[in-house]
Scaffold this motif. Structure first.
Motif, PDB file in Angstrom:
ATOM      1  N   GLU A 135      -5.856  18.604   5.287  1.00 26.77           N
ATOM      2  CA  GLU A 135      -5.005  18.900   4.138  1.00 26.77           C
ATOM      3  C   GLU A 135      -5.671  18.471   2.834  1.00 26.77           C
ATOM      4  OE1 GLU A 135      -2.248  15.294   5.745  1.00 26.77           O
ATOM      5  OE2 GLU A 135      -1.711  16.070   3.770  1.00 26.77           O
ATOM      6  N   PHE A 136      -6.351  17.314   2.887  1.00 32.81           N
ATOM      7  CA  PHE A 136      -7.065  16.855   1.696  1.00 32.81           C
ATOM      8  C   PHE A 136      -8.277  17.732   1.434  1.00 32.81           C
ATOM      9  CE2 PHE A 136      -5.422  12.346   2.600  1.00 32.81           C
ATOM     10  CZ  PHE A 136      -4.367  12.518   1.728  1.00 32.81           C
ATOM     11  N   LYS A 137      -8.943  18.127   2.527  1.00 33.93           N
ATOM     12  CA  LYS A 137     -10.155  18.934   2.367  1.00 33.93           C
ATOM     13  C   LYS A 137      -9.836  20.253   1.675  1.00 33.93           C
ATOM     14  CE  LYS A 137     -12.572  17.131   6.409  1.00 33.93           C
ATOM     15  NZ  LYS A 137     -12.858  17.404   7.811  1.00 33.93           N
ATOM     16  N   ASN A 159      -7.956   3.063  -0.620  1.00 37.63           N
ATOM     17  CA  ASN A 159      -6.889   3.979  -0.245  1.00 37.63           C
ATOM     18  C   ASN A 159      -7.403   5.407  -0.391  1.00 37.63           C
ATOM     19  OD1 ASN A 159      -4.601   5.712  -0.456  1.00 37.63           O
ATOM     20  ND2 ASN A 159      -3.324   3.921  -0.814  1.00 37.63           N
ATOM     21  N   ARG A 160      -7.549   6.116   0.754  1.00 34.73           N
ATOM     22  CA  ARG A 160      -8.154   7.447   0.733  1.00 34.73           C
ATOM     23  C   ARG A 160      -7.313   8.458  -0.030  1.00 34.73           C
ATOM     24  NH1 ARG A 160     -12.463   6.033   0.532  1.00 34.73           N
ATOM     25  NH2 ARG A 160     -13.543   7.883   1.272  1.00 34.73           N
ATOM     26  N   SER A 161      -6.007   8.285  -0.042  1.00 34.25           N
ATOM     27  CA  SER A 161      -5.163   9.203  -0.817  1.00 34.25           C
ATOM     28  C   SER A 161      -5.520   9.106  -2.299  1.00 34.25           C
ATOM     29  CB  SER A 161      -3.684   8.866  -0.640  1.00 34.25           C
ATOM     30  OG  SER A 161      -3.337   8.899   0.713  1.00 34.25           O
ATOM     31  N   ILE A 162      -5.687   7.884  -2.764  1.00 37.09           N
ATOM     32  CA  ILE A 162      -6.035   7.689  -4.172  1.00 37.09           C
ATOM     33  C   ILE A 162      -7.398   8.303  -4.452  1.00 37.09           C
ATOM     34  CG2 ILE A 162      -6.578   5.953  -5.930  1.00 37.09           C
ATOM     35  CD1 ILE A 162      -4.489   4.136  -4.638  1.00 37.09           C
ATOM     36  N   ALA A 163      -8.351   8.080  -3.540  1.00 39.32           N
ATOM     37  CA  ALA A 163      -9.693   8.603  -3.751  1.00 39.32           C
ATOM     38  C   ALA A 163      -9.678  10.134  -3.805  1.00 39.32           C
ATOM     39  CB  ALA A 163     -10.610   8.124  -2.629  1.00 39.32           C
ATOM     40  N   THR A 164      -8.950  10.764  -2.887  1.00 38.62           N
ATOM     41  CA  THR A 164      -8.894  12.239  -2.892  1.00 38.62           C
ATOM     42  C   THR A 164      -8.296  12.760  -4.184  1.00 38.62           C
ATOM     43  OG1 THR A 164      -8.432  12.092  -0.541  1.00 38.62           O
ATOM     44  CG2 THR A 164      -8.153  14.240  -1.561  1.00 38.62           C
ATOM     45  N   GLU A 211       0.844  -1.196   0.000  1.00 41.60           N
ATOM     46  CA  GLU A 211       0.000   0.000   0.000  1.00 41.60           C
ATOM     47  C   GLU A 211       0.877   1.243   0.000  1.00 41.60           C
ATOM     48  OE1 GLU A 211      -2.873   1.269  -0.261  1.00 41.60           O
ATOM     49  OE2 GLU A 211      -4.161  -0.489  -0.431  1.00 41.60           O
ATOM     50  N   ILE A 212       0.237   2.373  -0.151  1.00 41.16           N
ATOM     51  CA  ILE A 212       1.001   3.618  -0.278  1.00 41.16           C
ATOM     52  C   ILE A 212       0.233   4.746   0.376  1.00 41.16           C
ATOM     53  CG2 ILE A 212      -0.037   4.069  -2.550  1.00 41.16           C
ATOM     54  CD1 ILE A 212       2.759   5.292  -3.288  1.00 41.16           C
ATOM     55  N   VAL A 213       0.954   5.688   0.969  1.00 38.65           N
ATOM     56  CA  VAL A 213       0.295   6.841   1.570  1.00 38.65           C
ATOM     57  C   VAL A 213       1.218   8.046   1.478  1.00 38.65           C
ATOM     58  CG1 VAL A 213       1.149   6.411   3.914  1.00 38.65           C
ATOM     59  CG2 VAL A 213      -1.015   7.606   3.597  1.00 38.65           C
ATOM     60  N   MET A 214       0.586   9.218   1.304  1.00 37.36           N
ATOM     61  CA  MET A 214       1.302  10.488   1.378  1.00 37.36           C
ATOM     62  C   MET A 214       1.317  10.828   2.859  1.00 37.36           C
ATOM     63  SD  MET A 214       2.527  12.290  -0.992  1.00 37.36           S
ATOM     64  CE  MET A 214       2.984  13.972  -0.929  1.00 37.36           C
ATOM     65  N   PHE A 215       2.488  10.973   3.438  1.00 34.05           N
ATOM     66  CA  PHE A 215       2.528  11.183   4.886  1.00 34.05           C
ATOM     67  C   PHE A 215       3.585  12.224   5.242  1.00 34.05           C
ATOM     68  CE2 PHE A 215       3.898   9.881   9.196  1.00 34.05           C
ATOM     69  CZ  PHE A 215       2.681  10.075   9.835  1.00 34.05           C
ATOM     70  N   GLN A 216       3.140  13.334   5.838  1.00 31.30           N
ATOM     71  CA  GLN A 216       4.047  14.414   6.227  1.00 31.30           C
ATOM     72  C   GLN A 216       4.990  14.780   5.092  1.00 31.30           C
ATOM     73  OE1 GLN A 216       5.890  13.102   9.864  1.00 31.30           O
ATOM     74  NE2 GLN A 216       3.953  13.105  10.998  1.00 31.30           N
ATOM     75  N   ARG A 258      -1.666   2.587  -8.953  1.00 34.16           N
ATOM     76  CA  ARG A 258      -2.829   3.476  -9.093  1.00 34.16           C
ATOM     77  C   ARG A 258      -2.524   4.844  -8.509  1.00 34.16           C
ATOM     78  NH1 ARG A 258      -5.659  -1.052  -6.978  1.00 34.16           N
ATOM     79  NH2 ARG A 258      -6.189   0.051  -5.055  1.00 34.16           N
ATOM     80  N   PHE A 259      -1.907   4.832  -7.328  1.00 36.47           N
ATOM     81  CA  PHE A 259      -1.577   6.094  -6.668  1.00 36.47           C
ATOM     82  C   PHE A 259      -0.636   6.930  -7.535  1.00 36.47           C
ATOM     83  CE2 PHE A 259       1.244   8.651  -4.058  1.00 36.47           C
ATOM     84  CZ  PHE A 259       0.389   9.282  -3.180  1.00 36.47           C
ATOM     85  N   ALA A 260       0.419   6.298  -7.998  1.00 31.30           N
ATOM     86  CA  ALA A 260       1.411   7.018  -8.805  1.00 31.30           C
ATOM     87  C   ALA A 260       0.747   7.624 -10.033  1.00 31.30           C
ATOM     88  CB  ALA A 260       2.537   6.070  -9.209  1.00 31.30           C
ATOM     89  N   ALA A 261      -0.121   6.847 -10.671  1.00 32.54           N
ATOM     90  CA  ALA A 261      -0.757   7.317 -11.902  1.00 32.54           C
ATOM     91  C   ALA A 261      -1.717   8.463 -11.610  1.00 32.54           C
ATOM     92  CB  ALA A 261      -1.485   6.167 -12.581  1.00 32.54           C
ATOM     93  N   VAL A 262      -2.550   8.295 -10.589  1.00 35.59           N
ATOM     94  CA  VAL A 262      -3.560   9.321 -10.338  1.00 35.59           C
ATOM     95  C   VAL A 262      -2.905  10.601  -9.827  1.00 35.59           C
ATOM     96  CG1 VAL A 262      -4.197   8.735  -7.953  1.00 35.59           C
ATOM     97  CG2 VAL A 262      -5.885   9.692  -9.455  1.00 35.59           C
ATOM     98  N   ARG A 263      -1.812  10.457  -9.092  1.00 41.36           N
ATOM     99  CA  ARG A 263      -1.117  11.651  -8.615  1.00 41.36           C
ATOM    100  C   ARG A 263      -0.537  12.434  -9.795  1.00 41.36           C
ATOM    101  NH1 ARG A 263       3.644  13.311  -4.854  1.00 41.36           N
ATOM    102  NH2 ARG A 263       4.896  11.618  -5.650  1.00 41.36           N
ATOM    103  N   THR A 264       0.033  11.722 -10.738  1.00 42.20           N
ATOM    104  CA  THR A 264       0.603  12.409 -11.894  1.00 42.20           C
ATOM    105  C   THR A 264      -0.488  13.038 -12.751  1.00 42.20           C
ATOM    106  OG1 THR A 264       2.313  10.723 -11.848  1.00 42.20           O
ATOM    107  CG2 THR A 264       2.193  12.091 -13.801  1.00 42.20           C
TER     108      THR A 264
END
Lengths: 184, 885
Positions: B377-379, B340-345, A63-68, B307-313
């Protein structure tokens, strides 16, 4: 060190590798960045990261997370939590490769019974493993069998003529372990 | 989650069986004595080292003495030939990071290992030694390191290369000598060796643009073996592209290489290339397409990381090229429910940027559920995305405004609330239909707002917008409530807002007056003062008459004078017959006065000279000059330069000069300080030779009668010059005076003096002296409005420069103009920079300058200068300044 980590154009770098237990306590950790100068700041980071990731399911896939302002990739197995942290502009897949390398190498070294007890029993191997993956932030090796091979040299019977043993032999041993792992 | 109970039991078992249960530092340190045994037991020793490492890893620290003892004990273990133990010894030494005198103890052992036949010894000894060594030792082992770089064992080579990367930080001059070996290692067949060699080679050469370009060119054609090295190469390639783009046009070099990497077998490389393409400067849609396509595939990967890497880019791409990302919208929508909430945001904010009008309502519904379980921060990210969405689809303002007002009522920190309020304010400004609705939402919010800053901002905004609505009276209640319930700052803001309603809406005036009069009894000075001021200026007592436009401008108009200037002017204003005139405040943006850098310790001076050196502000100069009758008919002071030193530091007499520019005159103000306690100077004059300044004619000079020790005084010289012409010239100066001996202890002065002279440095009047720093708030608007009629463009080579930043600041100070929009700051390592300057030329001619810098070759700086002004002579003049400077 600072400018290596700062620039996007430079060598990929890892800020820390953490191995925590199911309560967020340290099994083995290694920091390569001065972002966390004191033990307390390190502990605070570990605690916050552990809390943030605890409820996620990282047992099948990493899994992966943006953290600080950092990217953290992580994976759990049994009562062990593996983390690799990099800067926010780091290639996520590259960090994932480091994590996978660490995870699989530990799996090989612990002969597939990866849990906290086993990890503590073989803590010397875990330390050596960390030492072989990243050197002061720079990725040394990500191939689990090579990592385990380098570490495994030392874990063999002390009576064997180890000084004479070559890397390729060690690799062969490690591959054997890996095959066994995959078959089981 | 299935067996939490079982797990707990496991933990308990672990603790029972943990090899480190009840471990204690003191005991382990005792155990470390086994290192000194004549008959070493490798297994036992390894166990003790593991325990020591465990302690350190848990955050335990050793005192200096303990660390030293452990270190010396560990060095004994080099006697053992057990390879496993040796490996632990290496780890332990690195962990202890010994001091320089301790390093010497292990140096010979490590050097022996470095030349050992065992690869593992060599590799590890190199890493340990390079980690703990300093520069002096490095020269001794340099030979071995160079050999190790090209060692046929990849582990040894990598160890040496990685150590090189670290050493480059501390001892670059040594590592740079290894170029040839590193170059050879780049061709290595071992994947990781190539990776490390490439990283080191690039670091060695990173300041040599041409060499990096060559390296990239050769490697993009050759074979790169590991995905890591390939990623590195992509990074270096984009760097080369970025730098090339400033000088070349047409097809982008190396784009084909990046594009081909999209078909690499490793996902890591594909992603690195895709991201690199999306980040190219001025990337075109055609260039983007293949990268977006691979990223879209990643969106539906089973791996969260991918997924995260792609959606972030894609999210970043959507900020600049929303249309390019719309193809991914369907995949993106399915990510809203990603675990994964980061991906969703990231997916949501991307959709908000790329979505179309019909999908807005559906999106909002999905987001509402989602907002409660993400962090502030996401909000904030989501709020900002919604704001821009609303500006894009003004017809949808109702649902978006409702969403914003709903989240405004929920819990949240200051930054989050501020983002929401800012968004509502922007929507009110830009969407007329949303105004009344939005203002009411804000009114409701200040009823229960814990942030003073936000309350005052909203009150101010209400004062501006409220009176223009169809029914201004309905806001009065909300505003007046603040006067009752809030702290003084908010109350004062509310009084101002009330007064604005009174001034703008005549029908409300009597009612507002009643309210304002109540504020006269407020407990706070500021609130009372404001109420009094408004009651006295806004209109006559409670009658329905229109408020004077002058009064409105005075009370509510914007202030176009820098606040710092008005502050100094007010401080300098002395109570006198004449009231303070706001028009006398200079509008020029001030820079740090040079005087501050000068020798400290100057004592407060006597009459005529303000404390701590010469007066440095324009208004102070103006006051000083106008007090001198000889200069009184020179007219308005156009500009005063920063002080220019005419003497070296630490000389007998310190003199600097300030050039005051008038329309037809130039006045030199020589600030002199006598630094010799035993001397008193009398009849001090400056003899100015203007033979190299043909257009200038001396009209007046004002000598200094006496110059006692450490008490600065001023001498003036005035020159006439042709009107409105930026005449330039060089003046040589000589200080002439009569010296009288002083007894420093008694202060007695001898009667007889000796005439003496003191040579000062030359002084130049340059064209930049005729340019005044005046900023503009929006450079682009100013640039467009001035028009291209008198535009002059030319290119200049500035020759080799320290850095781009140095070149930029040199040109700025040469032109003496005001940098706009923070463009005087040059980003680190950037190879090109655009700087915007504005100013006023003598005769009140506005001038704007756009400077484009680029580094060409090693340190060669080139510059393109575009000038726009209201007068072609002035445009040419600016070019002359640069051409001659």
């Amino acid at each position: 060190m600072a400018h290596i980590l700062a620039s996007d154009d430079c060598c990929p770098s890892v800020k820390n590798i953490l191995l925590l237990d199911s309560e967020g306590k340290r099994v083995a950790v290694k920091y390569f960045s001065d972002e966390w100068p004191t033990n307390n700041s390190k502990l605070a980071f570990e605690k916050a990261l552990f809390a943030k990731t605890l409820r996620t399911n990282a047992r099948m896939e990493a899994e992966i997370v943006m953290f600080q302002d950092n990217i953290v990739v992580y994976k759990f197995v049994q009562d062990l939590h593996f983390f690799v942290t990099g800067g926010d502009h780091e290639n996520e897949l590259l960090l994932a490769a480091v994590l996978q390398g660490f995870f699989d190498a530990v799996t090989l070294l612990l002969r597939n019974s990866v849990d906290k007890r086993e990890a503590l029993e073989n803590l010397d191997l875990i330390f050596l493993c960390l030492d072989e993956i990243v050197d002061q932030g720079i990725i040394l090796e990500t191939d689990p069998s090579v990592i385990a091979g380098k570490v495994a040299i030392h874990s063999m019977d002390g009576a064997a003529p180890l000084a004479e043993q070559t890397i390729s032999q060690a690799l062969a041993t490690a591959r054997e372990h890996l095959t066994r792992t995959l078959l089981t | 989650m299935a067996q939490p109970l079982v797990k707990k039991d496991d933990d308990r078992d672990d603790e029972e069986y943990s090899p480190f249960l009840g471990i204690e530092k003191g005991a382990v340190l005792q155990e470390a004595r086994v290192f000194n045994d004549p008959q070493l037991d490798p297994r036992r020793c390894s166990q003790v080292i593991t325990k020591l490492l465990y302690l350190l890893n848990q955050g335990e620290t050793f005192t200096k003495i303990e660390a030293t003892e452990v270190f010396f004990a560990v060095t004994k273990l080099f006697q053992s030939r057990d390879i496993g133990l040796r490996r632990m010894v290496y780890l332990m030494i690195k962990e202890l990071s010994p001091s320089a005198d301790e390093v010497i103890i292990v140096t010979s052992s490590l050097m022996k290992d470095m030349t050992s036949k065992t690869d593992m010894y060599r590799a590890n000894a190199i890493r340990v030694l390079c980690r703990i060594t300093d520069g002096t030792l490095l020269t001794q082992i340099e030979r071995y390191l160079k050999q190790a770089i090209v060692d046929k064992n990849p582990v040894v080579a990598s160890a040496a290369l990685v150590s090189g990367i670290h050493l480059l930080e501390t001892t670059p001059e040594i590592v740079k000598r290894w170029s040839n070996e590193v170059q050879e290692a780049v061709q290595s067949r071992a994947a990781l060796v190539q990776f490390h060699a490439l990283a080191l080679l690039h670091q060695i050469r990173q300041n040599d643009r041409l060499a990096v370009s060559k390296l990239v060119t050769s490697l993009t054609r050759g074979t790169v073996r590991s995905p890591l090295a390939q990623c590195l190469l992509i990074r270096y390639t984009t760097q080369v592209i970025r730098e090339a783009a400033t000088t070349q046009t047409g097809d982008r070099p190396f784009y084909d290489f990046l594009e081909s990497c999209l078909r690499h077998k490793a996902e890591m490389v594909i992603f690195e290339a895709a991201r690199a393409i999306t980040e190219l400067n001025g990337v075109t849609n055609r260039e983007l397409t293949p990268a977006i396509t691979v990223l879209q595939l990643f969106l539906s990967s089973s791996k969260p990381v991918l997924r995260f890497a792609a959606v972030r880019t894609l999210n970043k791409v959507a900020m600049t090229h929303p249309m390019a990302v719309t193809n991914c919208n369907i995949d993106m929508e399915s990510l809203i429910s990603d675990q994964n909430r980061s991906i969703a945001t990231l997916a949501i904010t991307t959709l908000l940027k790329t979505g179309n009008e019909s999908s807005v309502d559906r999106l909002m519904k999905q987001i509402t559920n989602f907002m409660s379980d993400i962090a502030d921060e996401f909000k904030i990210v989501v709020v900002e995305a919604i704001r821009s969405l609303c500006l894009k689809f003004p017809l949808k303002y109702r649902s978006l405004m409702n969403f914003l007002s709903n989240i405004l009522r929920e819990e949240g920190g200051f930054e989050y609330k501020k983002a929401i309020v800012d968004s509502i304010v922007i929507l009110i400004r830009d969407i007329p239909d949303a105004k009344e609705n939005g203002l009411l939402h804000l009114c409701e919010f200040i009823e229960d707002c814990e942030f003073t800053y936000l309350s005052t901002q909203i009150l101010h905004f209400l004062g501006t917008e409220g009176p223009k609505t169809s029914d201004p009276s309905k806001y009065i209640r909300y505003i007046y409530n603040r006067v009752h319930l809030e702290n003084a700052t908010v109350r004062a803001a509310a009084v101002s807002t009330l007064a604005k309603f009174g001034a703008m809406v005549d029908a409300l005036k009597p009612r507002v007056f009643v309210l304002l009069r109540r504020c006269l009894y407020d407990g706070d000075d500021e609130v009372r003062d404001r109420a009094t001021l408004y009651l006295n200026t806004v209109g006559s007592d409670g009658e329905v008459i229109e408020t004077d436009k002058v009064v409105k401008d005075f009370l509510f108009g914007s202030l176009d004078i820098p606040l710092a200037n008005i502050e100094t002017s007010l401080k300098n204003y002395e109570p006198a017959e004449q009231p303070f005139d706001i028009n006398s405040v200079p509008k020029e943006v001030k820079t740090q006065p040079l005087a501050e850098k000068k020798a400290p310790g100057k004592k407060p001076a006597g009459l005529g000279a303000p404390p701590s050196g010469p007066p440095s502000t324009v208004d102070a100069y103006e006051k000083l000059l106008s007090s001198i009758p000889e200069f009184s008919d020179f007219g308005k002071l156009f500009k005063s330069s920063a002080p220019v030193e005419l003497t070296e530091a630490e000389t007998e007499y310190a003199v600097n000069v300030v050039k005051h520019i008038f329309d037809r005159h130039v006045v030199f103000q020589y600030n002199c300080t006598n630094t010799i306690p035993e001397q008193l100077l009398e009849n001090v004059t400056v003899i100015v030779d203007a033979s190299e300044a043909e257009e200038f004619a001396e009209v007046a000079s004002k000598p200094l009668r006496s110059l006692p020790y450490d008490s600065p005084g001023q001498i003036f010289g005035a020159f006439e010059k042709p009107e409105g012409v930026p005449a330039v010239g060089k003046f040589s100066n000589m200080l002439r005076f009569i010296v009288k001996e002083v007894d420093p202890t008694t202060g007695d002065v001898e009667d007889d003096g000796v005439e003496d002279e003191y040579q000062l440095e030359d002084l130049e009047v340059v064209a930049a002296d005729y340019v005044m720093k005046v900023g503009v708030s929006n450079f682009r608007n100013a640039w467009e409005s001035i028009g291209p009629d008198f535009e002059r463009v030319d290119e200049y080579g500035l020759g080799p420069r320290e850095s781009l930043a140095e070149a930029v600041s040199a040109v700025i100070s040469l032109l003496g103009m005001q940098p706009c929009e923070g463009t005087e700051v040059v980003a680190n390592n950037s190879r090109s920079h655009t700087c915007l300057l504005s100013g006023v030329f003598i005769g009140n001619v506005k001038v704007l300058v756009r400077l484009q810098f680029g580094i060409d070759g090693p340190k060669e700086v080139a510059m393109k200068l575009a000038v726009r002004s209201e007068d072609d002579n002035v445009s040419d003049m600016i070019h002359e300044i640069v051409a001659s400077g």
